[in-house]
Design a protein around this motif. Structure first.
Motif, PDB file in Angstrom:
ATOM      1  N   ASP A   1      12.245 110.657   0.301  1.00  0.00           N
ATOM      2  CA  ASP A   1      12.646 111.931   0.901  1.00  0.00           C
ATOM      3  C   ASP A   1      13.518 112.683  -0.105  1.00  0.00           C
ATOM      4  O   ASP A   1      14.638 112.253  -0.384  1.00  0.00           O
ATOM      5  CB  ASP A   1      13.417 111.652   2.207  1.00  0.00           C
ATOM      6  CG  ASP A   1      13.528 112.888   3.065  1.00  0.00           C
ATOM      7  OD1 ASP A   1      13.123 113.967   2.601  1.00  0.00           O
ATOM      8  OD2 ASP A   1      14.024 112.772   4.204  1.00  0.00           O
TER       9      ASP A   1
ATOM     10  N   GLU B   1      17.390 122.339   8.167  1.00  0.00           N
ATOM     11  CA  GLU B   1      17.193 120.961   7.703  1.00  0.00           C
ATOM     12  C   GLU B   1      18.315 120.518   6.771  1.00  0.00           C
ATOM     13  O   GLU B   1      18.816 119.406   6.878  1.00  0.00           O
ATOM     14  CB  GLU B   1      15.850 120.819   6.976  1.00  0.00           C
ATOM     15  CG  GLU B   1      15.700 119.421   6.395  1.00  0.00           C
ATOM     16  CD  GLU B   1      14.363 119.124   5.781  1.00  0.00           C
ATOM     17  OE1 GLU B   1      13.541 120.036   5.618  1.00  0.00           O
ATOM     18  OE2 GLU B   1      14.150 117.937   5.447  1.00  0.00           O
TER      19      GLU B   1
ATOM     20  N   ASP C   1      13.181 125.330   8.315  1.00  0.00           N
ATOM     21  CA  ASP C   1      12.848 124.382   7.252  1.00  0.00           C
ATOM     22  C   ASP C   1      12.658 125.229   5.991  1.00  0.00           C
ATOM     23  O   ASP C   1      11.690 125.979   5.875  1.00  0.00           O
ATOM     24  CB  ASP C   1      11.580 123.590   7.583  1.00  0.00           C
ATOM     25  CG  ASP C   1      11.381 122.439   6.613  1.00  0.00           C
ATOM     26  OD1 ASP C   1      11.884 122.522   5.485  1.00  0.00           O
ATOM     27  OD2 ASP C   1      10.712 121.449   6.988  1.00  0.00           O
TER      28      ASP C   1
ATOM     29  N   ILE D   1      12.022 124.580   2.831  1.00  0.00           N
ATOM     30  CA  ILE D   1      10.778 124.255   2.113  1.00  0.00           C
ATOM     31  C   ILE D   1      10.142 123.104   2.884  1.00  0.00           C
ATOM     32  O   ILE D   1      10.692 121.997   2.913  1.00  0.00           O
ATOM     33  CB  ILE D   1      10.997 123.797   0.649  1.00  0.00           C
ATOM     34  CG1 ILE D   1      11.731 124.852  -0.178  1.00  0.00           C
ATOM     35  CG2 ILE D   1       9.636 123.477   0.010  1.00  0.00           C
ATOM     36  CD1 ILE D   1      11.951 124.439  -1.651  1.00  0.00           C
ATOM     37  N   ASP D   2       9.038 123.362   3.533  1.00  0.00           N
ATOM     38  CA  ASP D   2       8.299 122.271   4.177  1.00  0.00           C
ATOM     39  C   ASP D   2       7.185 121.880   3.210  1.00  0.00           C
ATOM     40  O   ASP D   2       6.269 122.664   2.961  1.00  0.00           O
ATOM     41  CB  ASP D   2       7.728 122.714   5.528  1.00  0.00           C
ATOM     42  CG  ASP D   2       7.067 121.537   6.232  1.00  0.00           C
ATOM     43  OD1 ASP D   2       7.735 120.492   6.387  1.00  0.00           O
ATOM     44  OD2 ASP D   2       5.886 121.639   6.604  1.00  0.00           O
ATOM     45  N   GLY D   3       7.325 120.667   2.663  1.00  0.00           N
ATOM     46  CA  GLY D   3       6.410 120.244   1.601  1.00  0.00           C
ATOM     47  C   GLY D   3       7.141 120.209   0.275  1.00  0.00           C
ATOM     48  O   GLY D   3       6.624 120.654  -0.753  1.00  0.00           O
ATOM     49  N   THR D   4       8.357 119.654   0.307  1.00  0.00           N
ATOM     50  CA  THR D   4       9.159 119.603  -0.919  1.00  0.00           C
ATOM     51  C   THR D   4       8.461 118.810  -2.023  1.00  0.00           C
ATOM     52  O   THR D   4       8.547 119.173  -3.202  1.00  0.00           O
ATOM     53  CB  THR D   4      10.559 119.024  -0.609  1.00  0.00           C
ATOM     54  OG1 THR D   4      11.215 119.938   0.264  1.00  0.00           O
ATOM     55  CG2 THR D   4      11.405 118.846  -1.852  1.00  0.00           C
TER      56      THR D   4
ATOM     57  N   HIS E   1       4.210 107.979   5.596  1.00  0.00           N
ATOM     58  CA  HIS E   1       4.663 107.295   4.383  1.00  0.00           C
ATOM     59  C   HIS E   1       6.139 106.894   4.386  1.00  0.00           C
ATOM     60  O   HIS E   1       6.554 106.072   3.579  1.00  0.00           O
ATOM     61  CB  HIS E   1       4.357 108.169   3.159  1.00  0.00           C
ATOM     62  CG  HIS E   1       5.074 109.485   3.161  1.00  0.00           C
ATOM     63  ND1 HIS E   1       4.899 110.417   4.163  1.00  0.00           N
ATOM     64  CD2 HIS E   1       5.966 110.025   2.297  1.00  0.00           C
ATOM     65  CE1 HIS E   1       5.652 111.469   3.915  1.00  0.00           C
ATOM     66  NE2 HIS E   1       6.317 111.268   2.783  1.00  0.00           N
ATOM     67  N   ARG E   2       6.938 107.507   5.316  1.00  0.00           N
ATOM     68  CA  ARG E   2       8.372 107.169   5.315  1.00  0.00           C
ATOM     69  C   ARG E   2       8.743 106.159   6.388  1.00  0.00           C
ATOM     70  O   ARG E   2       9.907 105.808   6.524  1.00  0.00           O
ATOM     71  CB  ARG E   2       9.203 108.440   5.546  1.00  0.00           C
ATOM     72  CG  ARG E   2       9.138 109.391   4.383  1.00  0.00           C
ATOM     73  CD  ARG E   2      10.100 110.540   4.592  1.00  0.00           C
ATOM     74  NE  ARG E   2       9.847 111.578   3.616  1.00  0.00           N
ATOM     75  CZ  ARG E   2       9.816 112.881   3.891  1.00  0.00           C
ATOM     76  NH1 ARG E   2      10.030 113.298   5.117  1.00  0.00           N
ATOM     77  NH2 ARG E   2       9.583 113.746   2.936  1.00  0.00           N
TER      78      ARG E   2
ATOM     79  N   ARG F   1      -4.904 115.730   4.058  1.00  0.00           N
ATOM     80  CA  ARG F   1      -3.462 115.489   4.061  1.00  0.00           C
ATOM     81  C   ARG F   1      -2.863 116.561   3.155  1.00  0.00           C
ATOM     82  O   ARG F   1      -3.036 116.512   1.935  1.00  0.00           O
ATOM     83  CB  ARG F   1      -3.164 114.077   3.531  1.00  0.00           C
ATOM     84  CG  ARG F   1      -1.728 113.870   3.034  1.00  0.00           C
ATOM     85  CD  ARG F   1      -0.741 113.880   4.159  1.00  0.00           C
ATOM     86  NE  ARG F   1       0.613 113.603   3.678  1.00  0.00           N
ATOM     87  CZ  ARG F   1       1.716 113.998   4.311  1.00  0.00           C
ATOM     88  NH1 ARG F   1       1.632 114.695   5.427  1.00  0.00           N
ATOM     89  NH2 ARG F   1       2.900 113.701   3.838  1.00  0.00           N
TER      90      ARG F   1
ATOM     91  N   GLY G   1       0.557 117.740   3.200  1.00  0.00           N
ATOM     92  CA  GLY G   1       1.940 117.537   2.783  1.00  0.00           C
ATOM     93  C   GLY G   1       2.906 118.570   3.325  1.00  0.00           C
ATOM     94  O   GLY G   1       4.088 118.550   2.980  1.00  0.00           O
ATOM     95  N   SER G   2       2.429 119.487   4.190  1.00  0.00           N
ATOM     96  CA  SER G   2       3.335 120.410   4.882  1.00  0.00           C
ATOM     97  C   SER G   2       2.879 120.500   6.334  1.00  0.00           C
ATOM     98  O   SER G   2       1.803 121.043   6.627  1.00  0.00           O
ATOM     99  CB  SER G   2       3.320 121.801   4.241  1.00  0.00           C
ATOM    100  OG  SER G   2       3.871 122.758   5.145  1.00  0.00           O
ATOM    101  N   ALA G   3       3.699 119.970   7.231  1.00  0.00           N
ATOM    102  CA  ALA G   3       3.327 119.974   8.654  1.00  0.00           C
ATOM    103  C   ALA G   3       3.215 121.399   9.193  1.00  0.00           C
ATOM    104  O   ALA G   3       2.346 121.694  10.010  1.00  0.00           O
ATOM    105  CB  ALA G   3       4.373 119.187   9.441  1.00  0.00           C
TER     106      ALA G   3
ATOM    107  N   GLU H   1       0.746 114.000  13.597  1.00  0.00           N
ATOM    108  CA  GLU H   1       1.696 113.260  12.756  1.00  0.00           C
ATOM    109  C   GLU H   1       2.861 112.811  13.627  1.00  0.00           C
ATOM    110  O   GLU H   1       3.482 113.633  14.305  1.00  0.00           O
ATOM    111  CB  GLU H   1       2.196 114.149  11.601  1.00  0.00           C
ATOM    112  CG  GLU H   1       3.297 113.456  10.796  1.00  0.00           C
ATOM    113  CD  GLU H   1       3.563 114.075   9.421  1.00  0.00           C
ATOM    114  OE1 GLU H   1       2.919 115.087   9.074  1.00  0.00           O
ATOM    115  OE2 GLU H   1       4.430 113.534   8.706  1.00  0.00           O
TER     116      GLU H   1
ATOM    117  N   LEU I   1       8.158 113.467  13.184  1.00  0.00           N
ATOM    118  CA  LEU I   1       8.607 114.703  12.538  1.00  0.00           C
ATOM    119  C   LEU I   1       9.901 115.178  13.204  1.00  0.00           C
ATOM    120  O   LEU I   1      10.402 114.566  14.146  1.00  0.00           O
ATOM    121  CB  LEU I   1       7.515 115.772  12.640  1.00  0.00           C
ATOM    122  CG  LEU I   1       6.304 115.535  11.726  1.00  0.00           C
ATOM    123  CD1 LEU I   1       5.185 116.497  12.058  1.00  0.00           C
ATOM    124  CD2 LEU I   1       6.681 115.643  10.256  1.00  0.00           C
TER     125      LEU I   1
ATOM    126  N   ASP J   1      10.453 120.942  11.232  1.00  0.00           N
ATOM    127  CA  ASP J   1       9.123 120.895  10.610  1.00  0.00           C
ATOM    128  C   ASP J   1       8.096 121.671  11.444  1.00  0.00           C
ATOM    129  O   ASP J   1       7.107 122.168  10.914  1.00  0.00           O
ATOM    130  CB  ASP J   1       8.584 119.452  10.534  1.00  0.00           C
ATOM    131  CG  ASP J   1       9.447 118.495   9.732  1.00  0.00           C
ATOM    132  OD1 ASP J   1       9.767 118.818   8.577  1.00  0.00           O
ATOM    133  OD2 ASP J   1       9.778 117.400  10.254  1.00  0.00           O
TER     134      ASP J   1
END
Ligand code: IPD
Ligand code: CA
Ligand code: CA
Length: 256
Positions: free
Chosen positions: A36, A65, A80, A82-85, A155-156, A180, A182-184, A201, A204, A208
């Protein structure tokens, strides 16, 4: 409350922060937790959004966030920055800025802005959803085998991943394919505009998904929690679809 005024302010703040992210000369990366990351651009984006919104609406509260929740108010901005850092760090253009306005627990307005794609998704409650000013609607695909769904590999959360990944292995055989991103927030927006039939997902956070949930609902889709659980804004477990395939996806996955 003037929802259009809230939306206009969110749009303006997202455009300002997005322009800054596109310049992104260099950034410093920190590890918040396992897998993260946060950059100084996430923090700068959040600061810029909050100060822009606070100038227009000093009476509102903020839940961001990176800065957490301040004083609780009837009207709260959920951000958020940046969603998809990970995408942002890797120079993959699939990252978004997500800003929602919530009044007494109801999401009233939301924007999801993908600066590197020049895509601005907007919605107000009861007023429909839009991409760059054009009305959007969820897809009319009603056969699972024709559907494409955005997924997460959790993944977390290793414990949850161990439960969910085998189910994804079964599910992919019944649909056309998975993505996939990477940004919800982007995934939800893609369901809203009919690019994807579903997105799901677990684990969250409200920042997000708050804006993206409104986007899907206003575009005619359905968003819930996972099977037998509370709504995703409470649980963080998101199940979003075009509505026609909702029961199919809901019944295909379980956290139990
Ligand atoms: C993440 C993205 C990603 C999702 C993660 C989120 P962040 O947000 O939405 O798609 O899989 O669970 O935390 O950390 O880039 O703001
Ligand atoms: Ca996020
Ligand atoms: Ca983020």
């Amino acid at each position: 409350m003037d929802r259009q005024a809230k939306l206009g302010a969110a749009r303006e703040a997202a455009l300002k922060a997005g322009a800054m992210l596109l310049e992104r000369h260099s950034f410093h990366i920190e590890n918040k937790a396992a897998k993260d990351f946060v950059t100084d651009m996430d923090k700068a984006s959040e600061r810029m959004i909050i100060s822009s919104l606070r100038e227009r609406f000093p009476e509102d509260g903020f839940l961001g966030e990176e800065t957490g929740v301040g004083e609780k108010k009837d009207g709260m901005w959920i951000i958020d920055p940046i969603d998809g850092t990970t995408n942002f760090i890797k120079n993959i253009p699939l990252y978004t800025i997500s800003i929602a306005y919530m009044y007494r627990g109801e999401i009233e307005a939301g924007v999801v802005y993908a600066p590197a794609l020049n895509e601005m998704f907007t919605a107000v409650k009861g007023g429909g959803a839009f991409l760059n000013g054009h009305p959007i609607h969820v897809s009319d695909v009603d056969q699972p085998i024709q559907s494409v769904a955005a997924v997460s590999f959790v993944h977390r959360e290793p414990e949850v991943a161990r439960k969910v990944l085998p189910q994804l292995g079964e599910l992919v055989l019944k649909v056309n394919d998975f993505r996939r991103t990477g940004s919800a927030a982007f995934d939800l927006s893609c369901v809203a505009c009919g690019r994807l039939e579903a997105f799901f997902e677990p684990c969250l956070h409200i920042y997000d998904i708050a804006a993206g949930v409104l986007m899907v609902r206003e575009a005619g889709g359905r968003v819930t929690g996972w099977k037998n659980g509370p709504d995703c804004l409470i649980s963080g477990h998101v199940m979003a679809s075009n509505g026609l395939l909702h029961e199919f996806f809901l019944n295909s996955l379980s956290l139990e």
